[in-house]
Motif scaffolding. Structure first.
Motif, PDB file in Angstrom:
ATOM      1  N   GLY A   1      34.013  28.729  54.258  1.00 45.24           N
ATOM      2  CA  GLY A   1      33.468  29.812  55.063  1.00 45.24           C
ATOM      3  C   GLY A   1      33.897  31.169  54.539  1.00 45.24           C
ATOM      4  O   GLY A   1      33.111  32.120  54.516  1.00 45.24           O
ATOM      5  N   LEU A   2      35.138  31.262  54.071  1.00 42.23           N
ATOM      6  CA  LEU A   2      35.629  32.509  53.496  1.00 42.23           C
ATOM      7  C   LEU A   2      34.926  32.812  52.174  1.00 42.23           C
ATOM      8  O   LEU A   2      34.605  33.963  51.878  1.00 42.23           O
ATOM      9  CB  LEU A   2      37.142  32.406  53.277  1.00 42.23           C
ATOM     10  CG  LEU A   2      37.941  33.710  53.319  1.00 42.23           C
ATOM     11  CD1 LEU A   2      37.812  34.367  54.685  1.00 42.23           C
ATOM     12  CD2 LEU A   2      39.401  33.462  52.985  1.00 42.23           C
TER      13      LEU A   2
ATOM     14  N   ARG B   1      38.049  33.688  39.046  1.00 40.81           N
ATOM     15  CA  ARG B   1      38.282  34.416  40.283  1.00 40.81           C
ATOM     16  C   ARG B   1      38.131  33.531  41.512  1.00 40.81           C
ATOM     17  O   ARG B   1      39.016  33.494  42.374  1.00 40.81           O
ATOM     18  CB  ARG B   1      37.312  35.595  40.376  1.00 40.81           C
ATOM     19  CG  ARG B   1      37.568  36.519  41.553  1.00 40.81           C
ATOM     20  CD  ARG B   1      38.796  37.390  41.320  1.00 40.81           C
ATOM     21  NE  ARG B   1      38.576  38.280  40.193  1.00 40.81           N
ATOM     22  CZ  ARG B   1      39.538  38.868  39.504  1.00 40.81           C
ATOM     23  NH1 ARG B   1      40.796  38.640  39.827  1.00 40.81           N
ATOM     24  NH2 ARG B   1      39.262  39.668  38.497  1.00 40.81           N
ATOM     25  N   SER B   2      37.014  32.825  41.633  1.00 39.55           N
ATOM     26  CA  SER B   2      36.798  32.003  42.827  1.00 39.55           C
ATOM     27  C   SER B   2      37.781  30.838  42.877  1.00 39.55           C
ATOM     28  O   SER B   2      38.243  30.446  43.956  1.00 39.55           O
ATOM     29  CB  SER B   2      35.356  31.484  42.870  1.00 39.55           C
ATOM     30  OG  SER B   2      35.082  30.658  41.760  1.00 39.55           O
ATOM     31  N   PHE B   3      38.129  30.276  41.710  1.00 36.85           N
ATOM     32  CA  PHE B   3      39.082  29.169  41.654  1.00 36.85           C
ATOM     33  C   PHE B   3      40.452  29.617  42.152  1.00 36.85           C
ATOM     34  O   PHE B   3      41.057  28.969  43.020  1.00 36.85           O
ATOM     35  CB  PHE B   3      39.174  28.648  40.216  1.00 36.85           C
ATOM     36  CG  PHE B   3      40.192  27.564  40.019  1.00 36.85           C
ATOM     37  CD1 PHE B   3      39.890  26.247  40.327  1.00 36.85           C
ATOM     38  CD2 PHE B   3      41.451  27.848  39.521  1.00 36.85           C
ATOM     39  CE1 PHE B   3      40.826  25.237  40.153  1.00 36.85           C
ATOM     40  CE2 PHE B   3      42.391  26.856  39.332  1.00 36.85           C
ATOM     41  CZ  PHE B   3      42.079  25.553  39.646  1.00 36.85           C
ATOM     42  N   SER B   4      40.960  30.722  41.596  1.00 33.21           N
ATOM     43  CA  SER B   4      42.295  31.195  41.962  1.00 33.21           C
ATOM     44  C   SER B   4      42.331  31.700  43.405  1.00 33.21           C
ATOM     45  O   SER B   4      43.322  31.507  44.113  1.00 33.21           O
ATOM     46  CB  SER B   4      42.757  32.291  40.997  1.00 33.21           C
ATOM     47  OG  SER B   4      41.798  33.314  40.875  1.00 33.21           O
ATOM     48  N   PHE B   5      41.247  32.342  43.863  1.00 31.36           N
ATOM     49  CA  PHE B   5      41.181  32.805  45.251  1.00 31.36           C
ATOM     50  C   PHE B   5      41.253  31.618  46.206  1.00 31.36           C
ATOM     51  O   PHE B   5      41.965  31.660  47.217  1.00 31.36           O
ATOM     52  CB  PHE B   5      39.894  33.588  45.488  1.00 31.36           C
ATOM     53  CG  PHE B   5      39.688  33.996  46.918  1.00 31.36           C
ATOM     54  CD1 PHE B   5      40.286  35.144  47.425  1.00 31.36           C
ATOM     55  CD2 PHE B   5      38.899  33.226  47.778  1.00 31.36           C
ATOM     56  CE1 PHE B   5      40.111  35.517  48.750  1.00 31.36           C
ATOM     57  CE2 PHE B   5      38.718  33.592  49.097  1.00 31.36           C
ATOM     58  CZ  PHE B   5      39.325  34.737  49.585  1.00 31.36           C
ATOM     59  N   THR B   6      40.526  30.548  45.879  1.00 29.15           N
ATOM     60  CA  THR B   6      40.547  29.349  46.716  1.00 29.15           C
ATOM     61  C   THR B   6      41.941  28.739  46.758  1.00 29.15           C
ATOM     62  O   THR B   6      42.395  28.281  47.815  1.00 29.15           O
ATOM     63  CB  THR B   6      39.535  28.310  46.183  1.00 29.15           C
ATOM     64  OG1 THR B   6      38.239  28.899  46.121  1.00 29.15           O
ATOM     65  CG2 THR B   6      39.475  27.086  47.080  1.00 29.15           C
ATOM     66  N   LEU B   7      42.650  28.748  45.636  1.00 25.67           N
ATOM     67  CA  LEU B   7      44.015  28.214  45.610  1.00 25.67           C
ATOM     68  C   LEU B   7      44.955  29.048  46.470  1.00 25.67           C
ATOM     69  O   LEU B   7      45.755  28.498  47.239  1.00 25.67           O
ATOM     70  CB  LEU B   7      44.537  28.163  44.172  1.00 25.67           C
ATOM     71  CG  LEU B   7      43.953  27.092  43.251  1.00 25.67           C
ATOM     72  CD1 LEU B   7      44.630  27.161  41.887  1.00 25.67           C
ATOM     73  CD2 LEU B   7      44.126  25.700  43.851  1.00 25.67           C
ATOM     74  N   VAL B   8      44.882  30.373  46.325  1.00 24.92           N
ATOM     75  CA  VAL B   8      45.766  31.254  47.097  1.00 24.92           C
ATOM     76  C   VAL B   8      45.530  31.066  48.593  1.00 24.92           C
ATOM     77  O   VAL B   8      46.466  30.862  49.379  1.00 24.92           O
ATOM     78  CB  VAL B   8      45.554  32.734  46.699  1.00 24.92           C
ATOM     79  CG1 VAL B   8      46.284  33.662  47.667  1.00 24.92           C
ATOM     80  CG2 VAL B   8      46.051  32.980  45.280  1.00 24.92           C
ATOM     81  N   TRP B   9      44.266  31.147  48.998  1.00 23.29           N
ATOM     82  CA  TRP B   9      43.957  30.965  50.410  1.00 23.29           C
ATOM     83  C   TRP B   9      44.297  29.548  50.860  1.00 23.29           C
ATOM     84  O   TRP B   9      44.792  29.345  51.974  1.00 23.29           O
ATOM     85  CB  TRP B   9      42.482  31.257  50.672  1.00 23.29           C
ATOM     86  CG  TRP B   9      42.064  30.892  52.065  1.00 23.29           C
ATOM     87  CD1 TRP B   9      41.281  29.834  52.444  1.00 23.29           C
ATOM     88  CD2 TRP B   9      42.426  31.574  53.280  1.00 23.29           C
ATOM     89  NE1 TRP B   9      41.129  29.818  53.805  1.00 23.29           N
ATOM     90  CE2 TRP B   9      41.816  30.871  54.345  1.00 23.29           C
ATOM     91  CE3 TRP B   9      43.198  32.699  53.555  1.00 23.29           C
ATOM     92  CZ2 TRP B   9      41.966  31.266  55.665  1.00 23.29           C
ATOM     93  CZ3 TRP B   9      43.342  33.088  54.883  1.00 23.29           C
ATOM     94  CH2 TRP B   9      42.737  32.378  55.913  1.00 23.29           C
ATOM     95  N   GLY B  10      44.052  28.562  49.990  1.00 24.24           N
ATOM     96  CA  GLY B  10      44.315  27.171  50.340  1.00 24.24           C
ATOM     97  C   GLY B  10      45.785  26.910  50.628  1.00 24.24           C
ATOM     98  O   GLY B  10      46.119  26.130  51.530  1.00 24.24           O
ATOM     99  N   ILE B  11      46.677  27.547  49.873  1.00 22.46           N
ATOM    100  CA  ILE B  11      48.113  27.379  50.114  1.00 22.46           C
ATOM    101  C   ILE B  11      48.491  27.937  51.485  1.00 22.46           C
ATOM    102  O   ILE B  11      49.245  27.317  52.246  1.00 22.46           O
ATOM    103  CB  ILE B  11      48.926  28.071  48.999  1.00 22.46           C
ATOM    104  CG1 ILE B  11      48.726  27.339  47.674  1.00 22.46           C
ATOM    105  CG2 ILE B  11      50.417  28.129  49.353  1.00 22.46           C
ATOM    106  CD1 ILE B  11      49.237  28.098  46.471  1.00 22.46           C
ATOM    107  N   LEU B  12      47.933  29.100  51.819  1.00 24.87           N
ATOM    108  CA  LEU B  12      48.235  29.722  53.111  1.00 24.87           C
ATOM    109  C   LEU B  12      47.696  28.886  54.278  1.00 24.87           C
ATOM    110  O   LEU B  12      48.424  28.566  55.220  1.00 24.87           O
ATOM    111  CB  LEU B  12      47.635  31.134  53.154  1.00 24.87           C
ATOM    112  CG  LEU B  12      48.185  32.139  52.142  1.00 24.87           C
ATOM    113  CD1 LEU B  12      47.414  33.456  52.221  1.00 24.87           C
ATOM    114  CD2 LEU B  12      49.666  32.389  52.374  1.00 24.87           C
TER     115      LEU B  12
END
Length: 311
Positions: free
Chosen positions: A181-182, A266-277
């Motif tokens: 969704g994000l 960009r989308s891969f790393s953003f998903t990882l950062v948000w995913g950890i949180l």
């Protein structure tokens, strides 16, 4: 920094369960907003799913991106995106949507791009993805995500009890839906790389959940008369320092990738950062806290009269 690490390694006595009703509202709200965003906006599908052309080329000197973009503006293609690869600036990746074009028409578009740019470049990689292949990849990505969630749920069920499996499944669905969704909200590129990041997120989230569940099961055997509310609180506090330290170290690596990984990742790393949180949050406030709905000390053959009595 050392003070922060010394603080999180100490024993904590945080009342996690005390705010559970607030987190119920927060989680359900984020989940529904994500569903609504996906339904209204949809996804910014990359070439992997929508079909298109990908060309990677190299020059003898630094490439003028603006001049190249001006040259390619005359090519009859949708959404031409040019990204620099590496730090020198002599390599670029050209991604162009080619909706509705078959393979022969896409190849003609590639030849048009080459003739427009001229022979001053070394073409290192040319990929064509037709719309039919994109639809198949989209379907395969959805199936892979569903299978991963079901397999993880089955593993938790075998290793623990069905209540734990239900909590883990709800946590995974919560994380995946809010994450995609994000991605939809920020109109980020949704490709096979993003699907890989989502599956990585699922693995990270369930790892945190399993560690929490192990401590809950251990404490159920150790403190047979402790009220379940207090036992869940104690179990989460017992592994809280491990959760924070693991999350911080993984987050540092992911943030570095987000900052310096370039547009391609960009989308891969953003998903990882948000995913950890979101994975750290859900392992406590979805997968663990949801167990308070049930009486975990009842034997499997006993009838659960009111599973919602401890809400």
């Amino acid at each position: 920094m050392m003070k922060i690490f010394s603080w999180v390694t100490k024993d904590t006595s945080i009342n996690f369960m005390g705010v559970r009703k607030l987190t119920y509202v927060l989680s359900i709200g984020l989940f529904l907003l994500s569903i609504g965003c996906i339904a209204i906006k949809g996804f910014n599908y990359g070439i992997d799913f929508s079909g298109g052309i990908l060309i990677e080329l190299k020059a003898d000197e630094k490439i003028n991106i603006e001049a190249m973009r001006e040259q390619l503006s005359h090519v009859d293609l949708d959404d031409v995106n040019i990204q620099t690869i590496g730090e020198i600036g002599d390599e670029v990746m050209i991604r162009a949507q080619a909706k509705g074009l078959d393979e022969k028409e896409q190849m003609a578009a590639v030849n048009e791009i080459k003739s427009t740019l001229g022979s001053a470049y070394e073409y290192r990689r040319v990929e064509l993805v037709g719309p039919q292949v994109g639809d198949e990849l989209k379907k395969d990505g959805i199936i892979a995500s569903i299978i991963a969630i079901l397999a993880i749920t089955a593993y938790i069920w075998v290793r623990f009890e069905w209540q734990f499996a239900l909590g883990a499944c709800l946590g995974l669905v919560h994380d995946v839906v809010i994450t995609v969704g994000l991605l939809s909200l920020f109109d980020m590129d949704f490709s096979l790389t993003t699907v890989a990041a989502i599956l990585t997120l699922a693995g990270y989230s369930v790892n945190d959940t399993v560690v929490t569940y192990d401590r809950i099961r251990e404490n159920l055997r150790k403190y047979k008369k402790m009220p379940q509310y207090d036992l869940l609180n104690k179990s989460i506090n017992d592994i809280f320092s491990r959760t924070i330290l693991t999350g911080l170290t993984t987050l540092l690596a992911s943030i570095s990738l987000l900052i310096w990984g370039g547009d391609v990742l960009r989308s891969f790393s953003f998903t990882l950062v948000w995913g950890i949180l979101i994975g750290t949050y859900s392992s406590i406030y979805v997968s663990a806290v949801i167990l308070n709905f049930f009486d975990l000390r009842k034997q499997p053959d006993e009838k659960v009269i009111n599973p919602f009595g401890n809400i």
